[in-house]
Design an enzyme around this catalytic site. Structure first.
Site, PDB file in Angstrom:
ATOM      1  N   GLY A 150       0.841  -1.207   0.000  1.00 31.44           N
ATOM      2  CA  GLY A 150       0.000   0.000   0.000  1.00 31.44           C
ATOM      3  C   GLY A 150       0.868   1.247   0.000  1.00 31.44           C
ATOM      4  O   GLY A 150       1.925   1.265   0.630  1.00 31.44           O
TER       5      GLY A 150
ATOM      6  N   ARG B 226       1.165  -5.134  -5.067  1.00 36.90           N
ATOM      7  CA  ARG B 226       1.469  -6.180  -4.088  1.00 36.90           C
ATOM      8  C   ARG B 226       2.048  -7.418  -4.780  1.00 36.90           C
ATOM      9  O   ARG B 226       2.009  -8.517  -4.254  1.00 36.90           O
ATOM     10  CB  ARG B 226       0.217  -6.529  -3.286  1.00 36.90           C
ATOM     11  CG  ARG B 226      -0.320  -5.364  -2.454  1.00 36.90           C
ATOM     12  CD  ARG B 226      -1.360  -5.803  -1.457  1.00 36.90           C
ATOM     13  NE  ARG B 226      -2.117  -4.674  -0.929  1.00 36.90           N
ATOM     14  CZ  ARG B 226      -1.730  -3.897   0.054  1.00 36.90           C
ATOM     15  NH1 ARG B 226      -0.587  -4.114   0.661  1.00 36.90           N
ATOM     16  NH2 ARG B 226      -2.485  -2.884   0.453  1.00 36.90           N
TER      17      ARG B 226
ATOM     18  N   ASP C  33       5.514  -5.352   5.881  1.00 31.37           N
ATOM     19  CA  ASP C  33       6.006  -6.681   6.255  1.00 31.37           C
ATOM     20  C   ASP C  33       6.069  -7.648   5.069  1.00 31.37           C
ATOM     21  O   ASP C  33       7.017  -8.415   4.954  1.00 31.37           O
ATOM     22  CB  ASP C  33       5.214  -7.268   7.429  1.00 31.37           C
ATOM     23  CG  ASP C  33       3.730  -7.325   7.168  1.00 31.37           C
ATOM     24  OD1 ASP C  33       3.259  -6.704   6.196  1.00 31.37           O
ATOM     25  OD2 ASP C  33       3.026  -7.998   7.943  1.00 31.37           O
TER      26      ASP C  33
ATOM     27  N   THR D   4       4.817   1.811   6.661  1.00 30.78           N
ATOM     28  CA  THR D   4       3.450   1.407   6.989  1.00 30.78           C
ATOM     29  C   THR D   4       2.694   2.574   7.589  1.00 30.78           C
ATOM     30  O   THR D   4       3.191   3.183   8.541  1.00 30.78           O
ATOM     31  CB  THR D   4       3.393   0.208   7.967  1.00 30.78           C
ATOM     32  OG1 THR D   4       2.297   0.379   8.868  1.00 30.78           O
ATOM     33  CG2 THR D   4       4.629   0.064   8.808  1.00 30.78           C
TER      34      THR D   4
ATOM     35  N   ASP E 107      -0.009   2.056   9.091  1.00 29.62           N
ATOM     36  CA  ASP E 107      -0.621   1.448  10.282  1.00 29.62           C
ATOM     37  C   ASP E 107       0.307   1.466  11.502  1.00 29.62           C
ATOM     38  O   ASP E 107      -0.140   1.238  12.614  1.00 29.62           O
ATOM     39  CB  ASP E 107      -1.000  -0.012   9.992  1.00 29.62           C
ATOM     40  CG  ASP E 107      -2.136  -0.146   8.993  1.00 29.62           C
ATOM     41  OD1 ASP E 107      -2.700   0.878   8.596  1.00 29.62           O
ATOM     42  OD2 ASP E 107      -2.460  -1.291   8.606  1.00 29.62           O
TER      43      ASP E 107
ATOM     44  N   ASP F 108       2.618  -0.712  12.227  1.00 28.84           N
ATOM     45  CA  ASP F 108       2.485  -2.050  12.804  1.00 28.84           C
ATOM     46  C   ASP F 108       3.753  -2.900  12.737  1.00 28.84           C
ATOM     47  O   ASP F 108       3.677  -4.120  12.821  1.00 28.84           O
ATOM     48  CB  ASP F 108       1.319  -2.794  12.127  1.00 28.84           C
ATOM     49  CG  ASP F 108       1.497  -2.918  10.613  1.00 28.84           C
ATOM     50  OD1 ASP F 108       2.501  -2.406  10.088  1.00 28.84           O
ATOM     51  OD2 ASP F 108       0.625  -3.523   9.971  1.00 28.84           O
TER      52      ASP F 108
ATOM     53  N   ARG G  67      -5.262  -2.536  10.036  1.00 26.88           N
ATOM     54  CA  ARG G  67      -5.655  -3.897   9.643  1.00 26.88           C
ATOM     55  C   ARG G  67      -5.593  -4.853  10.835  1.00 26.88           C
ATOM     56  O   ARG G  67      -6.535  -5.557  11.127  1.00 26.88           O
ATOM     57  CB  ARG G  67      -4.705  -4.339   8.528  1.00 26.88           C
ATOM     58  CG  ARG G  67      -4.793  -5.737   8.057  1.00 26.88           C
ATOM     59  CD  ARG G  67      -4.147  -5.867   6.718  1.00 26.88           C
ATOM     60  NE  ARG G  67      -5.018  -5.333   5.706  1.00 26.88           N
ATOM     61  CZ  ARG G  67      -5.973  -6.029   5.084  1.00 26.88           C
ATOM     62  NH1 ARG G  67      -6.153  -7.280   5.357  1.00 26.88           N
ATOM     63  NH2 ARG G  67      -6.734  -5.465   4.177  1.00 26.88           N
TER      64      ARG G  67
HETATM   65  O1  F6P Z   1      -1.554  -2.088   5.087  1.00 30.39           O
HETATM   66  C1  F6P Z   1      -1.888  -0.754   5.049  1.00 30.39           C
HETATM   67  C2  F6P Z   1      -3.323  -0.584   4.670  1.00 30.39           C
HETATM   68  O2  F6P Z   1      -3.508   0.782   4.494  1.00 30.39           O
HETATM   69  C3  F6P Z   1      -4.324  -1.188   5.651  1.00 30.39           C
HETATM   70  O3  F6P Z   1      -4.607  -0.364   6.745  1.00 30.39           O
HETATM   71  C4  F6P Z   1      -5.517  -1.397   4.756  1.00 30.39           C
HETATM   72  O4  F6P Z   1      -6.334  -2.430   5.252  1.00 30.39           O
HETATM   73  C5  F6P Z   1      -4.889  -1.792   3.478  1.00 30.39           C
HETATM   74  O5  F6P Z   1      -3.623  -1.213   3.426  1.00 30.39           O
HETATM   75  C6  F6P Z   1      -5.713  -1.378   2.274  1.00 30.39           C
HETATM   76  O6  F6P Z   1      -5.150  -1.977   1.158  1.00 30.39           O
HETATM   77  P1  F6P Z   1      -5.541  -1.647  -0.339  1.00 30.39           P
HETATM   78  O7  F6P Z   1      -4.846  -0.384  -0.715  1.00 30.39           O
HETATM   79  O8  F6P Z   1      -5.061  -2.814  -1.092  1.00 30.39           O
HETATM   80  O9  F6P Z   1      -7.037  -1.448  -0.386  1.00 30.39           O
END
Ligand code: F6P
Length: 342
Positions: free
Chosen positions: A10, A72, A104, A126, A128, A130, A172
């Site tokens: 992300g 990803r 991660d 991140t 988050d 995390d 998440r």
């Molecule tokens: O991992 C970071 C994050 O922003 C999470 O908080 C969220 O669930 C996810 O990415 C969203 O992912 P995507 O951009 O694939 O919708």
């Protein structure tokens, strides 16, 4: 040296600041040459490689998103021979080392490549917050700022209409954005995955707030599930990497609160707004320091390691510290927050 950079997973405010700082440090200090793999590991797999000269990074520190694109994609997906794919691209472009900027999943791939002889160093990323391997990552501060501003706005309209407002923020598997933005905005309940409240507890705090003639503000992390959730309470589709596509807990909770407490309740999902836009000053500085330190790490033969923040110092640690080692909200931080509920 010729160094390839990639941004994967992300996106996160501050990625461009890392890229800029790496190029400036490499150019000024070591006479390095830089290229970028486009869209994360996909660029390494599909040979999508672009030059990143010094003039390309001008003014990038304040720009959100990533000039290299992200995805990803994973070179080991579907049992792909990730090492051979990446090695071929490196040989074709005479690349000496890779700087992988990601969370991660990205760092897991980086470590797998490093253990098989590919010179990769990591930069943790991140929103988050995390990753236990570093005290903070860039992007988190920006996300908290955006969430706090949004919560202040929701609180204001909630007060005008005498409503309960339920706001969903990112997170998440950890509740750091919810905890920090909720505390900053004076939320009356904060729901995080690490210490799941029951539906009754949430409704009690909402009721207490209402009894004090305030409009309740509930902040919920996207990964939250109430302790007493009945089976099927959350039902998510999986994304192409088998991860639940989160989002929607606020809409699930709002009608329950409305019915049980009897207050008109509205739900808002902040979603990707928290990841877009310009990084805060704090995130620009942290990302810049990480970018410079990553280039130094490459020159210290630091394959298999990543840069990290410990206190105010930038250090380097093994990539393995970032893998399967989530940084969860601690009991003392949760207890502080609970004191403010209701
Ligand atoms: O991992 C970071 C994050 O922003 C999470 O908080 C969220 O669930 C996810 O990415 C969203 O992912 P995507 O951009 O694939 O919708």
């Amino acid at each position: 040296m010729k160094i390839a950079m990639l941004t994967s997973g992300g996106d996160c405010p501050g990625l461009n600041a890392v890229i800029r700082a790496a190029v400036l440090r490499g150019d000024r200090t070591y006479e390095d040459e830089f290229v970028g793999f486009l869209d994360g590991w996909r660029g390494a797999i599909d040979d999508a490689v672009v030059p990143v000269p010094r003039r390309r990074v001008r003014g990038l520190a304040r720009l959100g998103g990533t000039i290299l694109g992200t995805s990803r994609a994973n070179p080991f997906h579907d049992d792909g021979d990730g090492v051979a794919l990446v090695r071929e691209t490196m040989e074709r472009h005479e690349i000496d080392a890779i700087i992988a900027i990601g969370g991660d999943g990205t760092l897991y791939t980086a470590n797998r490549l490093a253990t098989q002889g590919i010179p990769v160093v990591g930069v943790p990323k991140t929103v988050d917050n995390d990753l236990a391997a570093t005290d903070y990552t860039f992007g988190f501060d920006t996300a908290v700022e955006i969430a706090t501003e949004s919560l202040d706005r929701l609180r204001m309209t909630g007060e005008s209409h005498h409503r309960c407002m339920v706001a969903e923020v990112m997170g998440r598997s950890v509740g750091w954005i919810a905890l920090h933005s909720g505390m900053a905005s004076g939320a009356h309940v904060i729901c995080i995955p690490e210490f799941p409240l029951s539906i009754d507890e949430i409704c009690d705090y909402v009721q207490q707030t209402w009894d004090r003639k305030r409009a309740p503000l509930v902040v919920v992390a996207e990964g939250f599930t109430p302790r007493d959730a009945p089976p099927g309470f959350r039902d998510y589709e999986l994304d192409e990497f088998g991860r639940p596509r989160l989002g929607g807990i606020a809409q699930t909770l709002a009608p329950i609160i409305e019915e049980r407490v009897g207050i008109e309740t509205r739900a808002t999902v902040l979603g990707h707004i928290q990841r877009g836009g310009e990084p805060t000053g704090y995130d620009r500085v942290l990302a810049t320091r990480f970018g410079m330190a990553a280039v130094d790490l490459v020159h210290r033969q630091g394959a298999g390691r990543m840069v990290a923040l410990r206190g105010t110092a930038i250090v380097d640690v093994p990539l393995t510290e970032a893998i399967d080692n989530p940084k969860r909200v601690t009991r003392d931080r949760w207890d502080e927050a609970v004191t403010l509920f209701g």
